[in-house]
Design an enzyme around this catalytic site. Structure first.
Site, PDB file in Angstrom:
ATOM      1  N   THR A  13      87.584   6.868  28.995  1.00 37.89           N
ATOM      2  CA  THR A  13      88.694   5.989  29.347  1.00 37.89           C
ATOM      3  C   THR A  13      88.546   5.393  30.730  1.00 37.89           C
ATOM      4  O   THR A  13      88.974   4.268  30.987  1.00 37.89           O
ATOM      5  CB  THR A  13      90.030   6.762  29.257  1.00 37.89           C
ATOM      6  OG1 THR A  13      90.244   7.175  27.907  1.00 37.89           O
ATOM      7  CG2 THR A  13      91.208   5.916  29.709  1.00 37.89           C
ATOM      8  N   SER A  60      84.412  10.277  24.725  1.00 34.52           N
ATOM      9  CA  SER A  60      83.961  11.676  24.874  1.00 34.52           C
ATOM     10  C   SER A  60      84.179  12.518  23.627  1.00 34.52           C
ATOM     11  O   SER A  60      83.661  13.636  23.538  1.00 34.52           O
ATOM     12  CB  SER A  60      84.620  12.334  26.083  1.00 34.52           C
ATOM     13  OG  SER A  60      85.986  12.602  25.850  1.00 34.52           O
ATOM     14  N   THR A  93      88.245  12.126  29.025  1.00 35.60           N
ATOM     15  CA  THR A  93      89.018  13.348  29.270  1.00 35.60           C
ATOM     16  C   THR A  93      89.090  14.293  28.067  1.00 35.60           C
ATOM     17  O   THR A  93      89.391  15.472  28.239  1.00 35.60           O
ATOM     18  CB  THR A  93      90.452  13.000  29.706  1.00 35.60           C
ATOM     19  OG1 THR A  93      91.087  12.209  28.690  1.00 35.60           O
ATOM     20  CG2 THR A  93      90.444  12.245  31.024  1.00 35.60           C
ATOM     21  N   ASP A  94      88.821  13.796  26.853  1.00 34.26           N
ATOM     22  CA  ASP A  94      88.986  14.649  25.672  1.00 34.26           C
ATOM     23  C   ASP A  94      88.087  15.878  25.709  1.00 34.26           C
ATOM     24  O   ASP A  94      88.497  16.962  25.270  1.00 34.26           O
ATOM     25  CB  ASP A  94      88.723  13.848  24.392  1.00 34.26           C
ATOM     26  CG  ASP A  94      89.872  12.935  24.031  1.00 34.26           C
ATOM     27  OD1 ASP A  94      90.929  13.018  24.690  1.00 34.26           O
ATOM     28  OD2 ASP A  94      89.732  12.131  23.096  1.00 34.26           O
TER      29      ASP A  94
END
Length: 330
Positions: A13, A60, A93-94
């Site tokens: 992101t 990710s 961030t995942d």
């Protein structure tokens, strides 16, 4: 004298774009290159000498063990040079917390390595990515970060890669360490540390991925009411060498699951008891007689991080006693 920092881009992101400045939900990740991100923050050049490398360009959720191994090899190569003082890795961030913990176990250097991401795309009117990246660079360039393992920097905080987790699907303060708290904060471009990582990491780690092209297959099995061992059995049939059981409460399991996992362990598959609960210790011989069944407990590691440690452990041993030692130390 300015430090030399390399920023490695992997997508996410932080490199994403949306159709408007008010759109923070519907956007495309991994659009901008790492050099484009650097270009958007000219202030970085006032504090460090910075160069960018694009290792991957993915959401990710598409991170793989193969990319992890490539990333680890490149980071170790860069940090072995006296021309590089620290590394910053931009990441979605995942799965950021998983990549950070993996690197924490396999990077062979005390030099700072910092992972950074964003909860909003770069096109948002209140994008968090630029400041997060600036902070990550200042953190990687600061001598206080040396020897503290792989760090995670978002929302003006500094987190230990072992304990940090994404706690909210949308909010900018999503990355926290619910059990043990932040390592510190970043204010005015200066990191302030208030505690230190207590477990083995980086230069003190026994794990070595040099020459490794793949990691042993480990799957996570989730505990719930009326669950059965069929998913665990299918995972083993598909080639899993280890299983993480994200159990109930203190890693507890039903009688059916217990019978199934006991049988699987007798086949040489390593069983690690973790928990679906968001915090706390999974204690040995607490909810289950681990000594009798030759199970391993995860301590405070989340299921996804317990999987990483088990994969690395299985590179050298499948002895549950030896692997339990690793879980206590890492």
């Amino acid at each position: 004298m300015k430090k030399n920092i390399v920023i490695i881009g992997t997508g996410g992101t932080i490199a994403g774009k949306a159709s408007s400045a008010t759109e923070t939900l519907h956007y495309t990740s991994a659009i901008l290159s790492v050099n484009s991100l650097i270009h958007e923050i000219p202030e970085i050049h006032k504090i460090v000498h910075v160069t960018g490398e694009q290792l991957s360009q993915i959401d990710s959720c598409d991170m793989t063990c193969g990319i992890w191994l490539q990333l680890a090899a490149r980071v170790n190569e860069l940090l072995a040079s006296n021309k590089v003082d620290g590394i910053v890795i931009t990441h979605g961030t995942d799965t950021l917390e998983e990549t950070a913990y993996f690197l924490n176990l396999v990077i062979q250097s005390q030099k700072p390595v910092v992972l950074v991401g964003a909860m909003r795309p770069v096109t948002a009117m209140s994008a968090d990515g630029p400041m997060n990246l600036y902070n990550a660079v200042t953190l990687a360039a600061n001598d206080k970060s040396i020897g503290k393992g792989v760090l995670v920097a978002l929302n003006d905080t500094v987190n230990c890669s072992r304990e940090v987790t994404k706690t909210n699907t949308m909010l900018q303060d999503s990355f926290q360490a619910p059990d043990l708290g932040y390592l510190g904060y970043i204010q005015g471009g200066i990191p302030y540390f208030y505690r230190l990582p207590a477990r083995r990491h980086t230069l003190c780690s026994e794990f070595d991925c040099r020459g490794i092209t793949d990691l042993p297959k480990v799957e996570i099995i989730y505990g719930y009411v009326d669950s059965s061992p069929i998913i665990a059995e299918a995972a083993v049939k598909a080639g899993a060498k280890g299983l993480i059981y994200a159990g109930l409460g203190n890693g507890n399991m039903s009688q059916d699951i217990r019978k199934g996992l006991i049988n699987i362990e007798k086949q040489g598959v390593v069983i690690v008891r973790s928990t679906r609960v968001s915090s706390g210790i999974v204690t040995r011989n607490g909810a289950v007689h681990d000594d009798e069944y030759h199970f391993v407990v995860s301590d405070t590691l989340s299921p996804q991080k317990a999987r990483i440690l088990l994969m690395l452990a299985l590179l050298t041993t499948n002895d549950p006693v030896e692997i339990q030692r690793m879980f206590w130390e890492y």
